[in-house]
Design a protein around this motif. Structure first.
Motif, PDB file in Angstrom:
ATOM      1  N   ALA A 134     -23.697 -32.934 -29.200  1.00 54.86           N
ATOM      2  CA  ALA A 134     -24.354 -33.119 -30.494  1.00 54.86           C
ATOM      3  C   ALA A 134     -25.598 -32.247 -30.659  1.00 54.86           C
ATOM      4  O   ALA A 134     -26.424 -32.504 -31.533  1.00 54.86           O
ATOM      5  N   ASP A 135     -25.728 -31.227 -29.817  1.00 51.28           N
ATOM      6  CA  ASP A 135     -26.898 -30.337 -29.900  1.00 51.28           C
ATOM      7  C   ASP A 135     -26.886 -29.601 -31.242  1.00 51.28           C
ATOM      8  O   ASP A 135     -25.899 -28.940 -31.585  1.00 51.28           O
ATOM      9  N   PRO A 145      -6.183 -19.464 -33.877  1.00 53.57           N
ATOM     10  CA  PRO A 145      -6.192 -20.824 -33.311  1.00 53.57           C
ATOM     11  C   PRO A 145      -7.552 -21.227 -32.740  1.00 53.57           C
ATOM     12  O   PRO A 145      -8.025 -22.349 -32.986  1.00 53.57           O
ATOM     13  N   TYR A 146      -8.178 -20.323 -31.982  1.00 54.41           N
ATOM     14  CA  TYR A 146      -9.466 -20.655 -31.384  1.00 54.41           C
ATOM     15  C   TYR A 146     -10.536 -20.871 -32.443  1.00 54.41           C
ATOM     16  O   TYR A 146     -11.347 -21.806 -32.343  1.00 54.41           O
ATOM     17  N   ASN A 147     -10.554 -20.055 -33.472  1.00 48.51           N
ATOM     18  CA  ASN A 147     -11.570 -20.202 -34.503  1.00 48.51           C
ATOM     19  C   ASN A 147     -11.335 -21.434 -35.365  1.00 48.51           C
ATOM     20  O   ASN A 147     -12.298 -22.032 -35.863  1.00 48.51           O
ATOM     21  N   VAL A 148     -10.078 -21.825 -35.556  1.00 48.17           N
ATOM     22  CA  VAL A 148      -9.796 -23.069 -36.278  1.00 48.17           C
ATOM     23  C   VAL A 148     -10.318 -24.268 -35.483  1.00 48.17           C
ATOM     24  O   VAL A 148     -10.976 -25.171 -36.034  1.00 48.17           O
ATOM     25  N   VAL A 149     -10.036 -24.285 -34.175  1.00 48.37           N
ATOM     26  CA  VAL A 149     -10.538 -25.375 -33.325  1.00 48.37           C
ATOM     27  C   VAL A 149     -12.063 -25.342 -33.266  1.00 48.37           C
ATOM     28  O   VAL A 149     -12.723 -26.389 -33.311  1.00 48.37           O
ATOM     29  N   LEU A 150     -12.628 -24.133 -33.181  1.00 53.17           N
ATOM     30  CA  LEU A 150     -14.083 -24.006 -33.147  1.00 53.17           C
ATOM     31  C   LEU A 150     -14.701 -24.508 -34.450  1.00 53.17           C
ATOM     32  O   LEU A 150     -15.747 -25.168 -34.442  1.00 53.17           O
ATOM     33  N   PHE A 151     -14.054 -24.216 -35.568  1.00 57.48           N
ATOM     34  CA  PHE A 151     -14.546 -24.701 -36.858  1.00 57.48           C
ATOM     35  C   PHE A 151     -14.502 -26.220 -36.915  1.00 57.48           C
ATOM     36  O   PHE A 151     -15.462 -26.860 -37.365  1.00 57.48           O
ATOM     37  N   TRP A 152     -13.390 -26.802 -36.462  1.00 52.09           N
ATOM     38  CA  TRP A 152     -13.277 -28.258 -36.522  1.00 52.09           C
ATOM     39  C   TRP A 152     -14.278 -28.921 -35.573  1.00 52.09           C
ATOM     40  O   TRP A 152     -14.863 -29.957 -35.914  1.00 52.09           O
ATOM     41  N   THR A 153     -14.487 -28.330 -34.406  1.00 50.27           N
ATOM     42  CA  THR A 153     -15.499 -28.852 -33.485  1.00 50.27           C
ATOM     43  C   THR A 153     -16.887 -28.788 -34.103  1.00 50.27           C
ATOM     44  O   THR A 153     -17.703 -29.706 -33.940  1.00 50.27           O
ATOM     45  N   THR A 154     -17.157 -27.708 -34.826  1.00 51.91           N
ATOM     46  CA  THR A 154     -18.445 -27.568 -35.508  1.00 51.91           C
ATOM     47  C   THR A 154     -18.623 -28.651 -36.568  1.00 51.91           C
ATOM     48  O   THR A 154     -19.721 -29.203 -36.728  1.00 51.91           O
ATOM     49  N   VAL A 155     -17.554 -28.957 -37.278  1.00 47.78           N
ATOM     50  CA  VAL A 155     -17.617 -30.026 -38.290  1.00 47.78           C
ATOM     51  C   VAL A 155     -17.900 -31.369 -37.629  1.00 47.78           C
ATOM     52  O   VAL A 155     -18.723 -32.162 -38.119  1.00 47.78           O
ATOM     53  N   VAL A 156     -17.238 -31.644 -36.512  1.00 42.86           N
ATOM     54  CA  VAL A 156     -17.457 -32.909 -35.799  1.00 42.86           C
ATOM     55  C   VAL A 156     -18.898 -33.011 -35.317  1.00 42.86           C
ATOM     56  O   VAL A 156     -19.542 -34.064 -35.423  1.00 42.86           O
ATOM     57  N   VAL A 157     -19.418 -31.894 -34.787  1.00 39.05           N
ATOM     58  CA  VAL A 157     -20.806 -31.886 -34.320  1.00 39.05           C
ATOM     59  C   VAL A 157     -21.767 -32.113 -35.481  1.00 39.05           C
ATOM     60  O   VAL A 157     -22.760 -32.841 -35.370  1.00 39.05           O
ATOM     61  N   SER A 202     -25.262 -23.976 -35.355  1.00 43.62           N
ATOM     62  CA  SER A 202     -25.655 -22.657 -35.856  1.00 43.62           C
ATOM     63  C   SER A 202     -24.968 -21.537 -35.093  1.00 43.62           C
ATOM     64  O   SER A 202     -24.509 -20.550 -35.694  1.00 43.62           O
ATOM     65  N   ILE A 203     -24.873 -21.656 -33.766  1.00 48.80           N
ATOM     66  CA  ILE A 203     -24.254 -20.598 -32.965  1.00 48.80           C
ATOM     67  C   ILE A 203     -22.754 -20.503 -33.255  1.00 48.80           C
ATOM     68  O   ILE A 203     -22.204 -19.405 -33.443  1.00 48.80           O
ATOM     69  N   GLN A 204     -22.075 -21.634 -33.314  1.00 50.25           N
ATOM     70  CA  GLN A 204     -20.639 -21.603 -33.561  1.00 50.25           C
ATOM     71  C   GLN A 204     -20.323 -21.140 -34.980  1.00 50.25           C
ATOM     72  O   GLN A 204     -19.344 -20.422 -35.200  1.00 50.25           O
ATOM     73  N   THR A 205     -21.152 -21.511 -35.941  1.00 51.55           N
ATOM     74  CA  THR A 205     -20.929 -21.062 -37.316  1.00 51.55           C
ATOM     75  C   THR A 205     -21.073 -19.553 -37.436  1.00 51.55           C
ATOM     76  O   THR A 205     -20.247 -18.885 -38.087  1.00 51.55           O
ATOM     77  N   SER A 206     -22.098 -18.996 -36.812  1.00 49.16           N
ATOM     78  CA  SER A 206     -22.289 -17.542 -36.858  1.00 49.16           C
ATOM     79  C   SER A 206     -21.141 -16.813 -36.182  1.00 49.16           C
ATOM     80  O   SER A 206     -20.700 -15.754 -36.644  1.00 49.16           O
ATOM     81  N   GLN A 207     -20.618 -17.370 -35.079  1.00 48.02           N
ATOM     82  CA  GLN A 207     -19.503 -16.723 -34.405  1.00 48.02           C
ATOM     83  C   GLN A 207     -18.242 -16.744 -35.270  1.00 48.02           C
ATOM     84  O   GLN A 207     -17.502 -15.756 -35.328  1.00 48.02           O
TER      85      GLN A 207
END
Length: 371
Positions: free
Chosen positions: A213-214, A275-287, A219-224
């Protein structure tokens, strides 16, 4: 007799003291423990520990061998590209310069994959500096590779869809490609500074975030996602769609082959990165929503992140084949290099180069001559 008389004298005082201070004994003594033992305590507000043993086991048996194989193939493929460019002095077009820089970026990332294999183990046993280097190299090479792919697609767009304009600026093209490549590396280094600053070892694990939950993670995942996937995807989609439209209007013999090559380029990029960016996006939403308390759901996200990240890491071994080896001229030069090194016989060299005749037009065009 004196002792008995003393006891008789202090007995009334002891009885009075016990009556007055008995409530204190009940609250702070052993009787107090008995009262709490009979009561019930509400544990609903305390978060449960999420067991991630299965995820750690998956990382332990799958990721180290996968990273090792990917690292080996990436080293071999990119070294062949670099040696071929240097041996035949192949920096004559913009695409050549971009492909050479792309090979260096993928080679650097392939060299860092053994560190990722160590990081997938149960505990991080290396120094903090190595942890920072691993994350920094990953981000720098990721951003530089994606930016270079954008420039390659734009160069192909101007060379084919805007051929007249591109021909006028041909003398300045190589200089521009070198300057833009240097700018790509500098920009990639700048946007990777959070990795250099915040990478740390927490609970024997090399990571950038102190917890799931950091706020920094968002911010880092969104920019990536934006810089390393959305932007390249938009640029490549526009450029290659215009290229296909231009090629479909011609009656060239090589048109169908060029369209197939473009489709391969786009499909490989989407399959590896989407696939990785979709999972990364969903993880960012959860965070962003404060995380999840569902342990099973959190473990599934970890499995999806690890699996799709492995697929995304394949870029360092696939880029040489997709962007270099499919080129007619580059493939011909690679066969010549292998022949000079004694790895290829004269008969096989003539067989693979269409009996040595080769297309003059193909040999006079740039590295991606099949376009």
């Amino acid at each position: 007799m004196t002792f008995v008389s003393d006891v008789q004298r202090f007995l009334p005082l002891f009885l009075i003291w016990s009556i007055i201070y008995k409530p204190c004994l009940c609250q702070n003594g052993t009787e107090d423990v008995t009262d709490y033992t009979d009561s019930t305590f509400d544990y609903s507000g305390i978060p449960e520990f999420c067991d991630k043993v299965s995820n750690h086991q998956f990382r332990l048996w799958f990721m180290p061998p996968f990273f090792s194989v990917t690292s080996f193939t990436g080293l071999v493929g990119n070294l062949l590209v670099i040696f071929t460019f240097i041996y035949f002095n192949r920096l004559k077009t913009m695409t050549d310069v971009y492909l050479l820089n792309l090979a260096f970026a993928d080679l650097l990332f392939a060299l860092s994959l053994p560190l990722w294999a160590v990081g997938s183990m149960a505990e991080w046993t290396l120094e903090l500096a190595v942890c920072k280097i691993m994350h920094t190299v990953y981000k720098v090479t990721t951003y530089s590779s994606m930016f270079l792919l954008c420039f390659i697609s734009m160069d192909r767009y101007f060379a084919i869809a805007k051929a007249v304009s591109a021909h006028r600026l041909r003398s300045q093209a190589v200089l521009f490609s070198k300057v833009s490549s240097a700018a790509v590396w500098i920009l990639s280094l700048i946007v990777s500074t959070p990795e250099m600053k915040y990478a740390k070892v927490i609970n024997n694990s090399c990571t950038t975030f102190s917890s799931n939950a950091d706020p920094l993670r968002f911010s880092i995942q969104t920019s990536q996602i934006v810089l390393a996937f959305v932007l390249p995807l938009l640029v490549m989609s526009f450029c290659y769609s215009r290229i296909v439209h231009t090629l479909c209007q011609t009656q060239n013999f090589e048109r169908n082959k060029a369209v197939k090559v473009i489709l391969v380029v786009v499909v490989v990029f989407v399959v590896c990165q989407a696939p990785y960016n979709v999972v990364l996006f969903w993880t960012t939403v959860v965070v962003a929503k404060g995380g999840t308390e569902d342990c099973s759901y959190e473990n599934n996200l970890l499995y999806a992140t690890d699996a799709t990240q492995c697929v995304a890491f394949l870029r360092c071994s696939l880029n040489p084949f997709v962007y270099a080896f499919i080129g007619v001229k580059f493939r011909h030069d690679l066969l010549r290099l292998m022949k000079k090194l004694g790895c290829l016989s004269q008969e096989r060299f003539l067989k693979y180069t269409d009996n040595g005749r080769g297309s003059c037009a193909a040999l006079d065009t740039d590295t991606t001559a099949t376009f």
